[in-house]
Design an enzyme around this catalytic site. Structure first.
Site, PDB file in Angstrom:
ATOM      1  N   GLY A 111      -6.164   9.603  -1.045  1.00  0.00           N
ATOM      2  CA  GLY A 111      -5.565   8.258  -1.037  1.00  0.00           C
ATOM      3  C   GLY A 111      -5.780   7.579  -2.377  1.00  0.00           C
ATOM      4  CB  VAL A 125      -1.441  19.504  -1.901  1.00  0.00           C
ATOM      5  CG1 VAL A 125      -1.465  21.004  -2.158  1.00  0.00           C
ATOM      6  CG2 VAL A 125      -0.056  19.041  -1.480  1.00  0.00           C
ATOM      7  CD  GLU A 184     -16.179  13.655   3.742  1.00  0.00           C
ATOM      8  OE1 GLU A 184     -15.547  12.729   4.269  1.00  0.00           O
ATOM      9  OE2 GLU A 184     -16.768  14.557   4.393  1.00  0.00           O
ATOM     10  N   GLY A 185     -12.705  14.556   0.630  1.00  0.00           N
ATOM     11  CA  GLY A 185     -11.879  15.765   0.734  1.00  0.00           C
ATOM     12  C   GLY A 185     -11.684  16.420  -0.624  1.00  0.00           C
ATOM     13  CB  ILE A 192     -10.796   1.216  -0.915  1.00  0.00           C
ATOM     14  CG1 ILE A 192     -10.202   1.696   0.406  1.00  0.00           C
ATOM     15  CG2 ILE A 192      -9.800   1.360  -2.037  1.00  0.00           C
ATOM     16  CD1 ILE A 192      -9.170   0.735   0.963  1.00  0.00           C
ATOM     17  CG  ASP A 193     -12.633   3.732   3.448  1.00  0.00           C
ATOM     18  OD1 ASP A 193     -11.927   2.718   3.360  1.00  0.00           O
ATOM     19  OD2 ASP A 193     -12.243   4.793   3.953  1.00  0.00           O
ATOM     20  NE  ARG A 211      -0.494 -19.463  16.920  1.00  0.00           N
ATOM     21  CZ  ARG A 211       0.633 -19.449  16.232  1.00  0.00           C
ATOM     22  NH1 ARG A 211       0.621 -19.178  14.935  1.00  0.00           N
ATOM     23  NH2 ARG A 211       1.770 -19.695  16.825  1.00  0.00           N
ATOM     24  N   GLY A 247     -11.112   1.099   6.920  1.00  0.00           N
ATOM     25  CA  GLY A 247     -12.455   1.575   7.224  1.00  0.00           C
ATOM     26  C   GLY A 247     -12.369   2.476   8.437  1.00  0.00           C
ATOM     27  CG  LEU A 280      -0.901  -6.080   1.703  1.00  0.00           C
ATOM     28  CD1 LEU A 280      -1.078  -7.360   2.497  1.00  0.00           C
ATOM     29  CD2 LEU A 280      -0.169  -6.379   0.387  1.00  0.00           C
TER      30      LEU A 280
HETATM   31  O1  F6P Z   1     -10.048   6.546   2.952  1.00  0.00           O
HETATM   32  C1  F6P Z   1      -9.393   5.500   2.398  1.00  0.00           C
HETATM   33  C2  F6P Z   1      -8.388   4.919   3.334  1.00  0.00           C
HETATM   34  O2  F6P Z   1      -7.854   3.803   2.684  1.00  0.00           O
HETATM   35  C3  F6P Z   1      -8.912   4.548   4.735  1.00  0.00           C
HETATM   36  O3  F6P Z   1      -9.611   3.353   4.784  1.00  0.00           O
HETATM   37  C4  F6P Z   1      -7.657   4.551   5.551  1.00  0.00           C
HETATM   38  O4  F6P Z   1      -7.917   4.863   6.873  1.00  0.00           O
HETATM   39  C5  F6P Z   1      -6.879   5.667   4.926  1.00  0.00           C
HETATM   40  O5  F6P Z   1      -7.305   5.807   3.584  1.00  0.00           O
HETATM   41  C6  F6P Z   1      -5.374   5.486   4.973  1.00  0.00           C
HETATM   42  O6  F6P Z   1      -4.790   6.648   4.505  1.00  0.00           O
HETATM   43  P1  F6P Z   1      -3.243   6.855   4.230  1.00  0.00           P
HETATM   44  O7  F6P Z   1      -2.933   6.204   2.920  1.00  0.00           O
HETATM   45  O8  F6P Z   1      -3.072   8.321   4.188  1.00  0.00           O
HETATM   46  O9  F6P Z   1      -2.513   6.182   5.345  1.00  0.00           O
END
Ligand code: F6P
EC number: 2.7.1.11
Length: 341
Positions: free
Chosen positions: A10, A73, A104-105, A127-128, A163, A171, A272
């Protein structure tokens, strides 16, 4: 030396700053040349490699996304050809080493390639902020800033309409973005994957905020599940069994409304949080990571990854980078929970 750079997985604000930091330092200090591998490992499997001269990285630290493109990939999936194919493409371009920027991947693939003799250095990205081998990853600060600004904005419309507002942030496995944005934005509840809570508890916080004349604000991480039932979990996974963006928020909002009688709206921030310009913190960290990756290449520290420890950048074994997830510890959530309701 001729160095290939790739960004995989990502995307994340700060990727371009890493590329710039590496190319600037490598070119200026060591006279290295660079090749851009397009769309992550796909570029190595399909031989999609372009020259990456210094003038191409000018001004890049403030630009979001990645100029090299990205994909999920893997050279080890299907008939992609594995390490042999990677070595073949590297040889065709006289590539001496690879800098792989990813989560990680990506870093797992980097480690597998290193095990098969590919000279490779990793740069962590997510970003996590869930990689335990580094204190922080670039992209996290930007995501938290965007989420915090969104919480601030949603608060004023929620207050006007009396509201409850449920804000879903990214996350998948960990709740760092939710925790930090929730704290910064003064949320009345922060729900993270690490700490399941009951619907009764969530509604108690919501009602307590309402009873004090506030518009209840709930920040929920996409990987959160309720302690007392699988209703959220069932609705919230995508076709791959991963938490689905929007699944948790959309499921939780109506439950809160039904249980408390408070009109509730849901906002899912989604991608976003990964778009646009990186914050200054992320630009600095990413630039330092890029420059440090060059040091690691020069010292031939193959199979390592750059990492932030305190205020210093170090290198750690790629193996340690991929074995442990950095979760929100219970005491960090408890600290925040004192302020809920
Ligand atoms: O691992 C980063 C992340 O932004 C996660 O927080 C989220 O679940 C995921 O990637 C979204 O992935 P994609 O862009 O493949 O929808």
């Amino acid at each position: 030396m001729n160095i290939g750079i790739l960004t995989a997985g990502g995307d994340c604000p700060g990727l371009n700053a890493v590329i710039r930091g590496a190319v600037m330092k490598g070119d200026r200090i060591h006279g290295q040349t660079f090749l851009g591998i397009r769309d992550g490992w796909r570029g190595l499997v399909e031989d999609d490699v372009i020259p990456l001269p210094r003038h191409e990285v000018r001004g890049l630290s403030r630009q979001g996304g990645t100029i090299l493109g990205t994909s999920r990939v893997s050279p080890f999936r299907g008939d992609a050809g594995g390490a042999e194919r990677v070595k073949e493409v590297m040889a065709a371009h006289a590539m001496d080493a690879i800098i792989a920027i990813g989560g990680e991947g990506t870093l797992t693939v980097a480690r597998m390639l290193y095990d098969e003799g590919v000279p490779i250095v990793g740069v962590p990205k997510t970003i996590d902020n869930d990689l335990s081998a580094t204190d922080y990853t670039f992209g996290f600060d930007t995501a938290v800033s965007i989420a915090t600004e969104s919480v601030d904005r949603l608060r004023t419309t929620a207050e006007s309409h009396h509201r409850c507002m449920v804000v879903e942030v990214m996350g998948r496995h960990v709740g760092w973005i939710a925790l930090h944005a929730g704290l910064a934005g003064g949320a009345h509840a922060v729900l993270v994957p690490e700490v399941p809570v009951t619907l009764d508890q969530v509604c108690e916080w919501v009602e307590s905020a309402r009873d004090r004349g506030r518009a209840p604000l709930v920040v929920v991480a996409e990987g959160f599940t309720l302690e007392d039932g699988d209703i959220i979990a069932r609705d919230a996974v995508d076709g791959f069994g991963r938490p689905r963006l929007g699944g948790v928020g959309e499921a939780l909002g109506p439950l809160i409304e039904e249980r408390t009688g408070i009109e509730t709206r849901v906002a899912t921030l989604g991608h976003l949080q990964r778009g646009g310009v990186p914050t200054s913190y992320d630009r600095v960290l990413a630039t330092r990571f890029g420059a440090a990756a060059i040091d690691a290449v020069v010292e031939r520290k193959w199979g390592t990854m750059v990492s932030l420890r305190g205020i210093d950048i170090e290198t750690v074994d790629l193996r340690s980078a991929t074995t442990e997830l950095k979760v929100v510890p219970r005491h960090r959530w408890d600290e925040a929970a004192v302020l809920f309701g």
